[in-house]
Design a protein around this motif. Structure first.
Motif, short mmCIF file in Angstrom:
data_model
loop_
_atom_site.label_atom_id
_atom_site.label_comp_id
_atom_site.label_asym_id
_atom_site.label_seq_id
_atom_site.Cartn_x
_atom_site.Cartn_y
_atom_site.Cartn_z
N ASP A 34 0.84 -1.21 0.00
CA ASP A 34 0.00 0.00 0.00
C ASP A 34 0.87 1.26 0.00
O ASP A 34 0.60 2.21 -0.71
CB ASP A 34 -0.91 0.03 1.23
N THR A 37 2.57 1.64 -3.39
CA THR A 37 1.56 2.05 -4.37
C THR A 37 1.19 3.51 -4.17
O THR A 37 1.10 4.28 -5.14
CB THR A 37 0.30 1.16 -4.24
N ALA A 38 0.98 3.90 -2.92
CA ALA A 38 0.64 5.29 -2.64
C ALA A 38 1.76 6.22 -3.09
O ALA A 38 1.52 7.28 -3.68
CB ALA A 38 0.36 5.47 -1.15
N HIS A 41 1.67 6.50 -6.83
CA HIS A 41 0.56 7.37 -7.23
C HIS A 41 0.90 8.84 -7.00
O HIS A 41 0.61 9.69 -7.84
CB HIS A 41 -0.72 7.00 -6.47
N LYS A 42 1.52 9.12 -5.86
CA LYS A 42 1.90 10.51 -5.56
C LYS A 42 2.95 11.01 -6.55
O LYS A 42 2.88 12.15 -7.02
CB LYS A 42 2.43 10.63 -4.12
N LYS A 44 3.38 9.92 -9.61
CA LYS A 44 2.70 10.07 -10.89
C LYS A 44 1.90 11.37 -10.90
O LYS A 44 1.93 12.13 -11.87
CB LYS A 44 1.79 8.88 -11.15
N LYS A 45 1.18 11.62 -9.81
CA LYS A 45 0.38 12.85 -9.71
C LYS A 45 1.30 14.07 -9.77
O LYS A 45 0.99 15.06 -10.45
CB LYS A 45 -0.42 12.83 -8.41
#
Length: 125
Positions: A34, A37-38, A41-42, A44-45
């Protein structure tokens, strides 16, 4: 700190894994997957935000460049207009002087004609 890479003062969630304690993270509601993955994602954002910022900045720079070009064009046109106004005002002033001279010449010629007419009548009379 923790034994495996915690460094300074506190214990990081990743330190629990190095201490063999991922099972203990369940009460945090976080697993290593998790967390990774988080983080992805951060990242990528963040990349999306940076890309959008770069695009917007380019658009802004282009708009500002076009504005400056238009300002320069406008300034050049205004200078042409200013020069033409000065020229036109001079033309009007010169024409007014010529008109005044012409009117004075007409008055002088009328006076001269009357004088000569008077002399002719005196000679005839």
């Amino acid at each position: 700190g923790g034994e495996g890479g915690g460094g300074g003062g506190g214990t990081f969630l990743t330190d629990f894994g190095m201490m063999g304690g991922y099972e203990g993270l369940d009460h945090f509601g976080v697993t290593e997957v998790d967390q990774s993955t988080a983080l992805l994602h951060k990242r990528k954002k963040l990349q999306e935000v940076e890309t959008e910022y770069t695009r917007k900045r380019r658009e802004y720079d282009e708009r500002m460049k076009r504005c400056k070009e238009k300002e320069a064009e406008l300034a050049a046109k205004q200078e042409i207009i200013r020069v033409n106004v000065v020229r036109f005002e001079r033309f009007i002033k010169d024409n007014d002087v010529k008109r005044q001279r012409a009117l004075q010449k007409e008055r002088d010629e009328i006076a001269e004609r009357r004088k000569l007419q008077g002399e002719v009548e005196a000679l005839e009379g």
